[in-house]
Design an enzyme around this catalytic site. Sequence first.
Site, PDB file in Angstrom:
ATOM      1  N   LYS A  93      13.858   3.664  32.063  1.00  0.00           N
ATOM      2  CA  LYS A  93      12.671   4.359  31.549  1.00  0.00           C
ATOM      3  C   LYS A  93      11.590   3.387  31.112  1.00  0.00           C
ATOM      4  CE  LYS A  93      15.453   7.572  32.287  1.00  0.00           C
ATOM      5  NZ  LYS A  93      16.551   6.639  32.533  1.00  0.00           N
ATOM      6  N   SER A 438      22.008  10.186  37.392  1.00  0.00           N
ATOM      7  CA  SER A 438      21.797   8.753  37.523  1.00  0.00           C
ATOM      8  C   SER A 438      21.498   8.413  38.974  1.00  0.00           C
ATOM      9  CB  SER A 438      23.053   8.005  37.071  1.00  0.00           C
ATOM     10  OG  SER A 438      23.070   6.693  37.565  1.00  0.00           O
TER      11      SER A 438
END
Length: 523
Positions: A93, A438
Site C-alpha cells: 500500500k 493477495s
Amino acid sequence: MAKPFIGVATSRTDIIPGHIHMARLERFIERGIAAAGGVPFFFGIPGICDGIAMGHTGMKYSLASRELIADMIECIMKAHQFDGLVCLTNCDKITPGMLMASGRLNVPTVVVTAGPMMSGNLRGRRLSLVKDTFEAVGRFKKGDISQEELSALEMCACPGAGACQGLYTANSMACVTEALGMSVPGCATALAVSAKKDRIAQESGERIVNLVRRNILPRTICRKEAFSNAIKVDMALGGSTNTVLHVIAIAKEFGIDISAEMFDEISKKTPHISNILPGGEHFMEDLDSAGGIPAIMKRMKNQLDDIMTCSSKTISQIANEAQILDENVIRDYKNAYHKEGGIAVLKGNLAPEGAVVKQTAVSDAMLKFNGKARVFDSEESCMQAIMAGKIAKGDCVVIRYEGPMGGPGMREMLSPTAAIVGMGLADDVALITDGRFSGGTQGPCIGHISPEAQAGGIIAIVKDGDEISIDIPGRKLELKVSDDEIRSRLAKWKAPAPKENEGYLARYAKVVSSAAEGAVLRS
C-alpha cells in the site's frame, strides 16, 4: 538556498522485509541529489507488512494506511514547500499511497521501488515466501509435509531483504510505476540486494534535480495514455488483482477517470506473455535477467502510447534500447501463455458494480464453476472451517462483511486461499468475497464484490446451499436465486453494527468508497 530542495519520503523500517535495506538506498539517492546540485531532506513514512498483518485484525489497517501515506506526504511537502519529491517505497500500500500523493501535489517526482527479494532455496528447490510458506500451512494440516519441513520452509523461503519474490502486489505495483513513467528504466525488477539497485537509486536522485529544473510534473507524465500503458503492461505480466484498486485510486488523484471495465477491455486485447509466480513458474529475478519492464515494453511497443517518462526518455526510446534476453520468460504474442491478460472483471446479480479475478492463475477446469454456497461473516470463521476440514469439493466459499466499509479495511484473504490450495482443493472449491486477495492468491478466487455486504449488496443475503455460478470467460457471477426471493431477503436484511467503534478504522469506515471506486476516502 538557490539550489533545488528535494524532499525524500522514505519508508525505511525494521519491520518489513521489503524495506529493511532502504538505509543503503537512501545514501545513493542522497549522493545523486547532491551530485546534480540539489539539497536532500529526508522524512519518514510508516509502512505495514501484509505478510505479517495477514490472517488477523492487523490486515484491516493495510489498505486504510494508503490514504494516510498520501496525506502525510502532502502535509510535509506542502508545509516545507520542497521543490521536488523522491519516493522510496516497495511494499503493497506504500507505493500506491506515494503515487497518490505525487498526483495530488503535482511537483516533480521520481519513485524508487526498493526491489524484489532473491528466491529462497531448500535442497536445490527455489522458494517463494508467499507460495511456499502460506500454502505450506494447508499442506502440513493435510499431512503432506512434516513439521521439520514446515520449519525449514519458514527459515529458507525469505533469504533476505526485498519484496516477495513473485508478481504479488508489491512487485506488481513496482512494474505499474515503471510503466507509468514514474520510475527510471529497470527499477521495478532490479533486485533489492543488487548493485544495479544502488545505481538506479543514485540515478533517480540525479533525475529529480533535472526534473525540477525543467519543471517536468507528474501530471505531465501521467496522462490517461500513461495509465493505459501501465494497465497493458500489468495485463501482459499477469499482476495482482490489487492493481485494479490502486490504479483507480491513483488516477483519481491525477484527475483521470479509470474504471475496472477499462482493465477488462484491455485484458481482452492483451496476451499474457510473462508467467511469474504465483500463477507461473518464474521469479522476479528471472524477469530482471530477461530484460525487465523495458524488455516487456519492447515486446509491446506497437501497443503502447509513446509518452515521456521521468527518465526524459520516451516509451519508444526505452523499448528500442531494451533487449529481450530470454524468449521463454518474455514470450512473443504468438507463443503467449494465455490469449488474454491477467485480470477479468465479472458482473451479475452478485456483483452489479463488478468483481475481480486473476484469471491467469485459474486452471482451465475452474474457469467455469457451479457450487453450493458456504457462507461466513468473517475471514476467521472461514479459516476455522477450512482447517477443520469442513470445506468439501463443490463448495463455493463466501466471505462477506470484509469490504472497505464492513471490514473495515478490505482485508486480503491469502490465509484461506492458500490453505485451500495447500489442502489440494484448488480445482474443486471457489471462493468469493467483498474483501480482497493477495497477489499471491491462485485459483478461482473472486474479490472486490461491489456493492459490499455492509452496504446492502446481494452478497449480504446469500444463504448456505444457494447455487452460485462463476463463468470467467463469460465475465459472469450469478446467485441462482429468483428475483422475487432476492427482493424478499433484502427487505428483511438489516446492516449489522460496525465492527469498529473507535479510532482510525471507525472514521475510515464512515467515509470510504466502494471497491469499484478504488476504496478512496470521500471528501
